[in-house]
Motif scaffolding. Structure first.
Motif, PDB file in Angstrom:
ATOM      1  N   VAL A 280       0.840  -1.202   0.000  1.00  0.00           N
ATOM      2  CA  VAL A 280       0.000   0.000   0.000  1.00  0.00           C
ATOM      3  C   VAL A 280       0.877   1.255   0.000  1.00  0.00           C
ATOM      4  O   VAL A 280       0.601   2.217  -0.715  1.00  0.00           O
ATOM      5  N   THR A 281       1.941   1.226   0.779  1.00  0.00           N
ATOM      6  CA  THR A 281       2.876   2.356   0.812  1.00  0.00           C
ATOM      7  C   THR A 281       4.270   1.838   0.467  1.00  0.00           C
ATOM      8  O   THR A 281       4.810   0.992   1.176  1.00  0.00           O
ATOM      9  N   GLY A 282       4.844   2.329  -0.599  1.00  0.00           N
ATOM     10  CA  GLY A 282       6.191   1.926  -0.975  1.00  0.00           C
ATOM     11  C   GLY A 282       7.219   2.482   0.003  1.00  0.00           C
ATOM     12  O   GLY A 282       6.972   3.474   0.694  1.00  0.00           O
ATOM     13  N   GLU A 285       8.164   6.267  -0.418  1.00  0.00           N
ATOM     14  CA  GLU A 285       7.157   7.144   0.166  1.00  0.00           C
ATOM     15  C   GLU A 285       7.216   7.078   1.695  1.00  0.00           C
ATOM     16  O   GLU A 285       7.148   8.112   2.377  1.00  0.00           O
ATOM     17  N   GLY A 297       2.343   5.258   6.460  1.00  0.00           N
ATOM     18  CA  GLY A 297       1.293   4.646   5.647  1.00  0.00           C
ATOM     19  C   GLY A 297       1.169   3.156   5.882  1.00  0.00           C
ATOM     20  O   GLY A 297       2.034   2.533   6.506  1.00  0.00           O
ATOM     21  N   GLY A 298       0.105   2.578   5.352  1.00  0.00           N
ATOM     22  CA  GLY A 298      -0.129   1.142   5.463  1.00  0.00           C
ATOM     23  C   GLY A 298       0.985   0.345   4.801  1.00  0.00           C
ATOM     24  O   GLY A 298       1.557   0.777   3.802  1.00  0.00           O
TER      25      GLY A 298
END
Lengths: 374, 374
Positions: A280-282, A285, A297-298
């Motif tokens: 979901v979140t690289g 990021e 993030g997730g």
């Protein structure tokens, strides 16, 4: 206010921060080593990251400093902090990624499972360590090693004579037991200054000639216990060393289901490239969120399996980009990431991510797509 | 060879090409309207896209020219083509996105289902069209309209008197029947110069005040027949107008399961932003592949549902970026895309994508995350 994130180092890790920085509205600025580096699009300065005044001038126009690599000297980092610059990860954390002896000592304090180790100052000390550990050892230079450089397997104290001869007074080499591991894993954790942390699923990494070649996410056959163990180790270290940003913990898995810490990296890491297209979140990021003090993030995988294959070396004739068309034609599901670097034997010039429900298929497509660039 | 892609226009569509261009190793260059535009990171020139010499100078240093918008005049486009510049989409295709009367005539030739329409030159002609179509019509200026501008619902011929008065000699307005549609859909197709095409799943779009507000991908309740019909229309138009790059076809769905073409766009389109996070290949990457003559990527959705919510206006106080932290804290699965624009009532300043298995959940999270920026 637009947050200005300054990245020291213009390699592919800085390059891969550009995409999420644009989407998040961060103003990414890069201090590159030279013109034409991977992250050239975001390069706002070119200079030597070991030169305090160069780094200071770069830091003056950003809100937070982070890194493409861990090689910025402590004296430079500490001067920045003294200037009041936000540096993430900070020098106190980074020392554990810069010096493997300091890292080993800290992991011992933290009670994290790791190979037996010792600081060895001469051939005699190394010989005793070898004798105590079944006749073999891994010797490492504490500083400056990467991708298998500065690492040597020895069976006698005299096999590191050249390294001992080059040691400065008071310095030592790191000796580690040869761990009979069955495979290598990597655990990534992101941590903010506030202490907020998120963990990615533990992945399997396959090294060739000391260089990361393939990553399978999540690691196949890792049951709940091992995954929890890996995540716990990652969180303990992140907290224990006070890292801000991404932490990668390289791990050995043994045939008796132990996992032992091999190396640490405090930045986005090759073992996490899968997350660009598979989570979901690289990780790029996530690193930006952590260092810009944004909520994390997730980390959930978006597909059952994601496989990352490094493109090592690249085509002998011409540029990586010349092969894009044939790779894309053959493999429309492959996500190809190029680093804007000239091909050179063994050099990391790009990678391919493929995600899907059937691991065999995913591995096949990812390898086949990457092979189009060789 | 690194392919240099020149984008005319520095808005958010050009901005969102930056991320995939970096990963694909394309050298993206933007001719921006002004300093500080959304795509400023990739801006290599600033100037008026209506000025031939400005555009010509920009085109000289790129391998292919493409667009952030459809407003570059035909005389400029045709001069570039005469110079030997690769222009994608080319002027022959772009005219159908630039002039709605030309578009309607071509769709009639192609046999594509669309609302009844007529070119009307004065109030009397419009009144006759209204009388023939149940007492109402939609009147459009053929050129220059966007986001609901240049569109008016009328019930009498005199309600467009101001537009008729402003018409140049020989020009006409477009009158269309008021379609009793149940909802709006959009079909995207990518096409290369070679004729290779791929289609995305048809999506549902929700407009508010003439502006796209929400997109659900794929469109809920669209069975095989309707999806095939939409894809067929998209492919027929793409082929029939010879577009290169992304084509978006905005559609009305009627209660008797017909779909009628409303508008065309020949570039990445708001209805396709979901694909950045929800499809194997996002529309910005796909557009770059198509115009750089690279093979097209997979268009499969990566999750059951992806919902895109536009951030319209932005916070009344301060910048969008000031709200990132609270939005991320509340919604770790939301993918937030910012356009680097100052908030202004009604302005598109960003969007949120959320993907998942439960449509109600996905819609809820996406709306809630976007609302954090208002």
């Amino acid at each position: 206010m637009t947050v200005r994130v300054g990245v020291i180092g213009g390699g592919q890790l800085a390059r891969m921060m550009i995409a999420p920085a644009v989407e998040l509205g961060l103003d990414l600025r890069v201090l590159a080593e030279a013109d034409g580096m991977s992250a050239r699009l975001a390069a706002t300065a070119v200079g030597d990251y070991r030169d305090l005044e160069t780094v200071r001038a770069f830091a003056r126009d950003v809100d937070v400093v982070t890194f493409d690599h861990e090689h910025v000297p402590q004296r430079v980092l500490r001067a920045l902090v003294a200037d009041g610059v936000q540096v993430h990860p900070g020098p106190d954390a980074l020392q554990y990624a810069q010096d493997k002896l300091v890292m080993r000592a800290r992991l011992t304090e933290l009670g994290v499972p790791q190979p037996d180790w010792a600081a060895v100052r001469d051939a005699d000390q190394l010989q005793r360590f070898v004798d105590d550990h079944g006749g073999g050892a891994v010797v490492k230079t504490p500083r400056g090693g990467y991708d298998g450089k500065g690492v040597r397997v020895v069976h006698g104290g005299d096999e590191a004579a050249d390294w001992f001869a080059a040691l400065a007074d008071g310095d030592a080499l790191l000796a580690e037991e040869l761990v009979p591991f069955t495979r290598e894993l990597a655990q990534q954790v992101a941590r903010r200054h506030s202490g907020e942390m998120v963990a990615y699923p533990v992945v399997e990494t396959v090294q060739r000639d000391g260089v990361c070649a393939e990553v399978i996410a999540p690691a196949p056959g890792v049951g709940g216990r091992l995954a929890e163990l890996a995540e716990g180790i990652g969180r303990t270290i992140a907290e224990g060393v006070g890292v801000t940003g991404m932490l990668a913990v390289e791990l050995f898995e043994t045939d008796d289901e132990r996992i032992l810490v091999n190396e640490l990296a405090m930045r986005p890491h090759n073992s996490g490239h899968w997350s660009q297209d598979g989570a979901v979140t690289g990780q790029f990021e996530q690193h930006l969120r952590a260092v810009a003090d944004l909520p994390l993030g997730g980390t959930e995988p978006r597909e059952d399996w994601t496989v990352m294959i490094n493109i090592l070396g690249g085509p002998a004739d011409g540029a990586l980009e010349d092969r894009l068309a044939q790779a894309m034609t053959a493999h429309p599901s492959a996500k190809i990431h190029t680093y804007g670097k000239s091909p050179r034997p063994g050099r990391k010039v790009g990678h391919v991510n493929v995600a899907g429900a059937d691991l065999d298929d995913v591995v096949y497509v990812a390898r086949a797509a990457a092979a189009r660039f060789l």
